[in-house]
Design a protein around this motif. Structure first.
Motif, PDB file in Angstrom:
ATOM      1  N   MET A  84     -52.678   7.899 -45.786  1.00 44.90           N
ATOM      2  CA  MET A  84     -52.815   7.257 -44.475  1.00 44.90           C
ATOM      3  C   MET A  84     -52.643   5.750 -44.634  1.00 44.90           C
ATOM      4  O   MET A  84     -53.267   5.139 -45.508  1.00 44.90           O
ATOM      5  N   PRO A  85     -51.788   5.107 -43.834  1.00 48.80           N
ATOM      6  CA  PRO A  85     -51.573   3.661 -43.972  1.00 48.80           C
ATOM      7  C   PRO A  85     -52.851   2.867 -43.693  1.00 48.80           C
ATOM      8  O   PRO A  85     -53.684   3.270 -42.873  1.00 48.80           O
ATOM      9  N   LEU A  86     -52.998   1.748 -44.375  1.00 50.31           N
ATOM     10  CA  LEU A  86     -54.103   0.845 -44.099  1.00 50.31           C
ATOM     11  C   LEU A  86     -53.980   0.291 -42.683  1.00 50.31           C
ATOM     12  O   LEU A  86     -52.886  -0.021 -42.215  1.00 50.31           O
ATOM     13  N   ARG A  87     -55.113   0.123 -42.007  1.00 48.53           N
ATOM     14  CA  ARG A  87     -55.135  -0.489 -40.685  1.00 48.53           C
ATOM     15  C   ARG A  87     -55.518  -1.963 -40.861  1.00 48.53           C
ATOM     16  O   ARG A  87     -56.645  -2.263 -41.261  1.00 48.53           O
ATOM     17  N   ILE A  88     -54.567  -2.844 -40.594  1.00 44.76           N
ATOM     18  CA  ILE A  88     -54.763  -4.276 -40.823  1.00 44.76           C
ATOM     19  C   ILE A  88     -55.045  -4.971 -39.495  1.00 44.76           C
ATOM     20  O   ILE A  88     -54.190  -5.036 -38.612  1.00 44.76           O
ATOM     21  N   GLY A  89     -56.248  -5.488 -39.348  1.00 41.21           N
ATOM     22  CA  GLY A  89     -56.600  -6.241 -38.154  1.00 41.21           C
ATOM     23  C   GLY A  89     -56.178  -7.693 -38.295  1.00 41.21           C
ATOM     24  O   GLY A  89     -56.362  -8.305 -39.362  1.00 41.21           O
ATOM     25  N   TYR A  90     -55.612  -8.251 -37.237  1.00 43.40           N
ATOM     26  CA  TYR A  90     -55.133  -9.627 -37.294  1.00 43.40           C
ATOM     27  C   TYR A  90     -55.121 -10.235 -35.899  1.00 43.40           C
ATOM     28  O   TYR A  90     -55.239  -9.528 -34.889  1.00 43.40           O
ATOM     29  N   VAL A  91     -55.011 -11.548 -35.847  1.00 44.17           N
ATOM     30  CA  VAL A  91     -54.843 -12.265 -34.587  1.00 44.17           C
ATOM     31  C   VAL A  91     -53.383 -12.693 -34.509  1.00 44.17           C
ATOM     32  O   VAL A  91     -52.856 -13.309 -35.437  1.00 44.17           O
ATOM     33  N   ARG A  92     -52.740 -12.368 -33.411  1.00 48.18           N
ATOM     34  CA  ARG A  92     -51.308 -12.652 -33.276  1.00 48.18           C
ATOM     35  C   ARG A  92     -51.099 -14.128 -32.924  1.00 48.18           C
ATOM     36  O   ARG A  92     -50.933 -14.512 -31.765  1.00 48.18           O
ATOM     37  N   GLU A  93     -51.131 -14.955 -33.957  1.00 46.20           N
ATOM     38  CA  GLU A  93     -50.889 -16.389 -33.832  1.00 46.20           C
ATOM     39  C   GLU A  93     -49.863 -16.800 -34.875  1.00 46.20           C
ATOM     40  O   GLU A  93     -49.508 -16.024 -35.763  1.00 46.20           O
ATOM     41  N   HIS A  94     -49.410 -18.033 -34.783  1.00 46.16           N
ATOM     42  CA  HIS A  94     -48.364 -18.543 -35.684  1.00 46.16           C
ATOM     43  C   HIS A  94     -48.762 -18.442 -37.154  1.00 46.16           C
ATOM     44  O   HIS A  94     -47.909 -18.258 -38.013  1.00 46.16           O
ATOM     45  N   PHE A  95     -50.054 -18.532 -37.455  1.00 45.67           N
ATOM     46  CA  PHE A  95     -50.518 -18.385 -38.832  1.00 45.67           C
ATOM     47  C   PHE A  95     -50.111 -17.036 -39.424  1.00 45.67           C
ATOM     48  O   PHE A  95     -49.942 -16.902 -40.632  1.00 45.67           O
ATOM     49  N   SER A  96     -49.995 -16.030 -38.567  1.00 45.96           N
ATOM     50  CA  SER A  96     -49.719 -14.667 -39.022  1.00 45.96           C
ATOM     51  C   SER A  96     -48.244 -14.388 -39.270  1.00 45.96           C
ATOM     52  O   SER A  96     -47.877 -13.250 -39.579  1.00 45.96           O
TER      53      SER A  96
ATOM     54  N   VAL B  44     -53.161  -3.924 -36.304  1.00 43.04           N
ATOM     55  CA  VAL B  44     -54.036  -3.735 -35.151  1.00 43.04           C
ATOM     56  C   VAL B  44     -54.364  -5.123 -34.612  1.00 43.04           C
ATOM     57  O   VAL B  44     -55.082  -5.898 -35.251  1.00 43.04           O
ATOM     58  N   GLU B  45     -53.808  -5.430 -33.452  1.00 44.72           N
ATOM     59  CA  GLU B  45     -53.991  -6.772 -32.896  1.00 44.72           C
ATOM     60  C   GLU B  45     -55.399  -6.928 -32.336  1.00 44.72           C
ATOM     61  O   GLU B  45     -55.920  -6.037 -31.657  1.00 44.72           O
TER      62      GLU B  45
ATOM     63  N   PHE C 253     -38.336 -18.618 -35.998  1.00 48.09           N
ATOM     64  CA  PHE C 253     -39.158 -17.415 -35.869  1.00 48.09           C
ATOM     65  C   PHE C 253     -40.353 -17.664 -34.948  1.00 48.09           C
ATOM     66  O   PHE C 253     -40.633 -16.855 -34.041  1.00 48.09           O
ATOM     67  N   ILE C 254     -41.060 -18.762 -35.161  1.00 47.05           N
ATOM     68  CA  ILE C 254     -42.249 -19.058 -34.345  1.00 47.05           C
ATOM     69  C   ILE C 254     -41.851 -19.392 -32.913  1.00 47.05           C
ATOM     70  O   ILE C 254     -42.521 -18.980 -31.959  1.00 47.05           O
ATOM     71  N   GLU C 255     -40.748 -20.096 -32.756  1.00 41.00           N
ATOM     72  CA  GLU C 255     -40.249 -20.434 -31.421  1.00 41.00           C
ATOM     73  C   GLU C 255     -39.926 -19.156 -30.642  1.00 41.00           C
ATOM     74  O   GLU C 255     -40.288 -19.000 -29.471  1.00 41.00           O
ATOM     75  N   THR C 256     -39.278 -18.199 -31.317  1.00 38.98           N
ATOM     76  CA  THR C 256     -38.878 -16.950 -30.676  1.00 38.98           C
ATOM     77  C   THR C 256     -40.069 -16.046 -30.373  1.00 38.98           C
ATOM     78  O   THR C 256     -40.161 -15.444 -29.298  1.00 38.98           O
ATOM     79  N   ASN C 257     -40.990 -15.947 -31.321  1.00 40.48           N
ATOM     80  CA  ASN C 257     -42.087 -14.984 -31.195  1.00 40.48           C
ATOM     81  C   ASN C 257     -43.319 -15.507 -30.469  1.00 40.48           C
ATOM     82  O   ASN C 257     -44.102 -14.713 -29.933  1.00 40.48           O
ATOM     83  N   PHE C 258     -43.491 -16.825 -30.451  1.00 45.36           N
ATOM     84  CA  PHE C 258     -44.700 -17.379 -29.842  1.00 45.36           C
ATOM     85  C   PHE C 258     -44.416 -18.366 -28.706  1.00 45.36           C
ATOM     86  O   PHE C 258     -45.331 -18.775 -28.001  1.00 45.36           O
ATOM     87  N   GLY C 259     -43.159 -18.774 -28.559  1.00 46.39           N
ATOM     88  CA  GLY C 259     -42.789 -19.629 -27.444  1.00 46.39           C
ATOM     89  C   GLY C 259     -43.238 -21.073 -27.555  1.00 46.39           C
ATOM     90  O   GLY C 259     -43.249 -21.802 -26.562  1.00 46.39           O
ATOM     91  N   TYR C 260     -43.594 -21.508 -28.757  1.00 47.73           N
ATOM     92  CA  TYR C 260     -44.017 -22.894 -28.930  1.00 47.73           C
ATOM     93  C   TYR C 260     -42.805 -23.818 -28.955  1.00 47.73           C
ATOM     94  O   TYR C 260     -41.694 -23.407 -29.313  1.00 47.73           O
TER      95      TYR C 260
END
Length: 291
Positions: A1-13, A31-32, A224-231
């Motif tokens: 079973m794959p590991l469930r990785i909890g994270y915050v969807r921010e540029h750091f990630s 897992v967001e 990448f960050i511009e596209t995925n986070f809109g900064y």
């Protein structure tokens, strides 16, 4: 079973997102947790995730205050986090010093937004015993609270909140950088198998090294960050000048744990047991090396 990785969807990630795109769920799934570290710790406790990439201070204070839901297994970001102090667009508060005795908005109890409020109070010379908090769950709830007057201010990462400031929804009234490296990685000590976690961290290290390279910082990371986070590109470039990642995710500097505990104890967030804290109690040494 794959590991469930909890994270915050921010540029750091971003390095984690690169890794996940290649892995395609074979060894781990993401897992967001949009409410931040308090939610990550809650999900570890409730067997909803196996591993969490979360804020150093909240992870360490949780263990210091008796949590058995996780132990530290790795490092993620080795530079401080710059916490913005944010108030309502029309609020009377103009500086951090104006906040004494008021109600501060937090995402959840035990979150970085709460821990850093204690650090802010310590820096300002306020009594940490008199701090008042209101739980507002996520960034939208926090923004609403400072604008409806139910809280005076809240704390969140600077570049994450800057778009809301640029849009005129809220205003910055100061900032408080963490006195410790900002992100660590934790895992449940029994549910998460050591070899699986070690394999995940070895893979993450490879993607961090690519992301952290001079060439990537100049071009690929910005796009990448511009596209995925809109900064804005200028904000991304400014952030990239301030952030650094570890050479090896599987190492945790002993000094990170001891220095963080020292500040948290002064802020009244944790209380040392008789004889003091034992660093090895915080780290799963089957996975991580104490450096």
């Amino acid at each position: 079973m794959p590991l469930r990785i909890g994270y915050v969807r921010e540029h750091f990630s971003s390095p984690l997102l690169h890794f996940a795109a290649v892995d395609e769920g074979k060894t781990f799934t993401l897992v967001e947790c949009p409410s931040g570290t308090g939610q990550l710790i809650s999900r570890l406790t409730n067997d909803e995730i196996d591993v969490a990439i979360a804020l150093t201070d909240a992870l360490i204070s949780g263990i210091a205050n008796g949590s058995k839901a996780y132990k530290l297994v790795g490092s993620f970001v080795s530079t401080p986090l710059n916490w913005a102090v944010i108030s309502g667009k029309d609020a009377k508060f103009q500086a951090i010093s104006d906040l004494e005795g008021t109600t501060i908005g937090i995402s959840r109890p035990g979150s970085g937004s709460q821990t850093m409020s204690y650090v802010m109070a310590l820096q300002q010379g306020w009594s940490t015993e008199n701090l008042k908090f209101r739980v507002n769950n996520d960034i939208r709830g926090l923004i609403n609270s400072v604008n409806d007057g139910s809280t005076s201010a809240f704390m969140w990462e600077w570049f994450t909140t800057k778009p809301f400031v640029d849009a005129g929804e809220v205003k910055f009234i100061g900032s408080v950088p963490t006195p410790w490296p900002s992100w660590l990685i934790a895992a449940h000590p029994t549910r998460a198998q050591a070899e699986e976690v070690r394999g995940f961290l070895q893979g993450l290290t490879k993607y961090i090294r690519v992301f952290d390279s001079p060439d990537s910082r100049e071009t690929a990371n910005v796009k990448f960050i511009e596209t995925n986070f809109g900064y804005l590109a200028e904000d991304i470039k400014a952030w990239l000048k301030t952030v650094a990642y570890p050479e090896q995710c599987l190492e945790i500097p002993r000094k990170v744990v001891t220095d963080t505990l020292s500040v948290l104890e002064k802020a009244g967030v944790v209380k040392a047991p008789e004889g003091g804290f034992v660093v090895e109690d915080f780290v799963e040494t089957k996975v991580a090396k104490l450096a």
